[in-house]
Design a protein around this motif. Structure first.
Motif, mmCIF file in Angstrom:
data_model
loop_
_atom_site.group_PDB
_atom_site.id
_atom_site.type_symbol
_atom_site.label_atom_id
_atom_site.label_comp_id
_atom_site.label_asym_id
_atom_site.label_seq_id
_atom_site.Cartn_x
_atom_site.Cartn_y
_atom_site.Cartn_z
ATOM 1 N N SER A 1 -33.542 40.644 37.691
ATOM 2 C CA SER A 1 -32.194 41.205 37.702
ATOM 3 C C SER A 1 -31.352 40.501 36.657
ATOM 4 N N VAL A 2 -30.293 41.161 36.242
ATOM 5 C CA VAL A 2 -29.339 40.578 35.302
ATOM 6 C C VAL A 2 -27.942 40.873 35.824
ATOM 7 N N TYR A 3 -27.061 39.907 35.783
ATOM 8 C CA TYR A 3 -25.693 40.124 36.216
ATOM 9 C C TYR A 3 -24.767 39.393 35.266
ATOM 10 N N TYR A 4 -23.515 39.889 35.206
ATOM 11 C CA TYR A 4 -22.564 39.425 34.210
ATOM 12 C C TYR A 4 -21.274 38.948 34.839
ATOM 13 N N GLY A 5 -20.620 38.043 34.129
ATOM 14 C CA GLY A 5 -19.317 37.555 34.536
ATOM 15 C C GLY A 5 -18.207 38.312 33.851
ATOM 16 N N ARG B 1 -20.757 44.149 24.785
ATOM 17 C CA ARG B 1 -20.998 43.284 23.622
ATOM 18 C C ARG B 1 -21.973 42.155 23.929
ATOM 19 N N PHE B 2 -22.128 41.799 25.191
ATOM 20 C CA PHE B 2 -23.022 40.706 25.576
ATOM 21 C C PHE B 2 -24.187 41.262 26.377
ATOM 22 N N THR B 3 -25.394 40.890 25.994
ATOM 23 C CA THR B 3 -26.584 41.325 26.713
ATOM 24 C C THR B 3 -27.478 40.130 26.969
ATOM 25 N N VAL B 4 -27.813 39.920 28.238
ATOM 26 C CA VAL B 4 -28.747 38.858 28.615
ATOM 27 C C VAL B 4 -30.118 39.488 28.836
ATOM 28 N N SER B 5 -31.125 38.895 28.252
ATOM 29 C CA SER B 5 -32.493 39.360 28.460
ATOM 30 C C SER B 5 -33.405 38.140 28.607
ATOM 31 N N ARG B 6 -34.630 38.407 28.985
ATOM 32 C CA ARG B 6 -35.504 37.275 29.314
ATOM 33 C C ARG B 6 -36.958 37.582 28.970
ATOM 34 N N ASP B 7 -37.621 36.582 28.441
ATOM 35 C CA ASP B 7 -39.069 36.609 28.231
ATOM 36 C C ASP B 7 -39.681 35.754 29.337
ATOM 37 N N ASN B 8 -40.147 36.407 30.375
ATOM 38 C CA ASN B 8 -40.651 35.660 31.528
ATOM 39 C C ASN B 8 -41.911 34.870 31.215
ATOM 40 N N SER B 9 -42.711 35.409 30.335
ATOM 41 C CA SER B 9 -43.971 34.743 30.016
ATOM 42 C C SER B 9 -43.747 33.356 29.419
ATOM 43 N N ASN B 10 -42.637 33.225 28.684
ATOM 44 C CA ASN B 10 -42.382 31.970 27.988
ATOM 45 C C ASN B 10 -41.136 31.253 28.498
ATOM 46 N N ASP B 11 -40.566 31.739 29.601
ATOM 47 C CA ASP B 11 -39.374 31.123 30.179
ATOM 48 C C ASP B 11 -38.271 30.958 29.136
ATOM 49 N N ILE B 12 -37.967 32.040 28.450
ATOM 50 C CA ILE B 12 -36.892 32.030 27.463
ATOM 51 C C ILE B 12 -35.855 33.068 27.892
ATOM 52 N N VAL B 13 -34.612 32.682 27.843
ATOM 53 C CA VAL B 13 -33.526 33.624 28.109
ATOM 54 C C VAL B 13 -32.722 33.783 26.819
ATOM 55 N N PHE B 14 -32.309 34.995 26.556
ATOM 56 C CA PHE B 14 -31.586 35.312 25.335
ATOM 57 C C PHE B 14 -30.173 35.798 25.664
ATOM 58 N N LEU B 15 -29.283 35.555 24.736
ATOM 59 C CA LEU B 15 -27.946 36.141 24.793
ATOM 60 C C LEU B 15 -27.711 36.847 23.469
ATOM 61 N N ARG C 1 -40.717 23.149 34.285
ATOM 62 C CA ARG C 1 -40.229 23.517 35.608
ATOM 63 C C ARG C 1 -41.343 23.480 36.653
ATOM 64 N N THR C 2 -40.933 23.514 37.897
ATOM 65 C CA THR C 2 -41.856 23.490 39.028
ATOM 66 C C THR C 2 -42.354 24.902 39.310
ATOM 67 N N SER C 3 -43.040 25.075 40.401
ATOM 68 C CA SER C 3 -43.528 26.392 40.782
ATOM 69 C C SER C 3 -42.409 27.279 41.293
ATOM 70 N N SER C 4 -41.239 26.732 41.552
ATOM 71 C CA SER C 4 -40.111 27.514 42.040
ATOM 72 C C SER C 4 -39.660 28.513 40.987
ATOM 73 N N ARG C 5 -39.254 29.667 41.464
ATOM 74 C CA ARG C 5 -38.679 30.636 40.538
ATOM 75 C C ARG C 5 -37.344 30.094 40.045
ATOM 76 N N VAL C 6 -36.968 30.514 38.835
ATOM 77 C CA VAL C 6 -35.770 29.956 38.218
ATOM 78 C C VAL C 6 -34.888 31.072 37.693
ATOM 79 N N ALA C 7 -33.603 30.933 37.884
ATOM 80 C CA ALA C 7 -32.605 31.788 37.266
ATOM 81 C C ALA C 7 -32.084 31.075 36.030
ATOM 82 N N LEU C 8 -31.841 31.839 34.972
ATOM 83 C CA LEU C 8 -31.363 31.266 33.715
ATOM 84 C C LEU C 8 -30.096 31.993 33.282
ATOM 85 N N GLY C 9 -29.073 31.248 32.948
ATOM 86 C CA GLY C 9 -27.797 31.865 32.634
ATOM 87 C C GLY C 9 -27.122 31.272 31.417
#
Length: 122
Positions: free
Chosen positions: A56-60, A70-84, A26-34
């Motif tokens: 932030s985290v938001y749900y549909g 039952r669903f939880t989104v989390s993120r490892d910012n250091s490694n740009d990984i998003v979890f479900l 990715r570029t220097s831009s911040r990124v949202a992951l869903g």
């Protein structure tokens, strides 16, 4: 940005499952992951996302109502990984799960991973 999702497979109803999606290039831009999911023949459904910069985290609707908690989104910012993280999975959770990215400099869920299949047996 390239996305690689993993963690899908065959699980039994009531089990827990954790999916991962790694963003690279990715570029220097911040990124949202869903996360989304899609059952064959049906529309893709939004599950939840980690906002730009992971602050932030938001749900549909998929993650609300009868499925609340039952669903939880989390993120490892250091490694740009998003979890479900999925708890107490049900047969109706069977779907292909996709991750997507939205760059702050050009908002929109424009980049998609290849999807990972989750099959829940009863």
């Amino acid at each position: 940005v390239q996305l690689q999702a993993s963690g899908g497979g065959l699980v039994q109803a009531g089990d827990s499952l954790k999916l991962s999606c790694t963003a690279s290039g990715r570029t220097s831009s911040r990124v949202a992951l869903g996360w989304w999911r899609q059952v064959p023949g049906k529309e893709r459904e939004f599950i939840g996302a980690s906002g730009w910069g992971g602050d932030s985290v938001y749900y549909g609707e998929v993650a609300k109502g009868r499925s609340k908690g039952r669903f939880t989104v989390s993120r490892d910012n250091s490694n740009d990984i998003v979890f479900l993280h999925m708890d107490e999975v049900r047969p109706e959770d069977t779907a292909v799960y996709f991750c997507a990215a939205s760059l702050e400099e050009n908002p929109g869920w424009d980049t998609w991973g290849q999807g990972t299949l989750v099959t829940v047996s009863s």
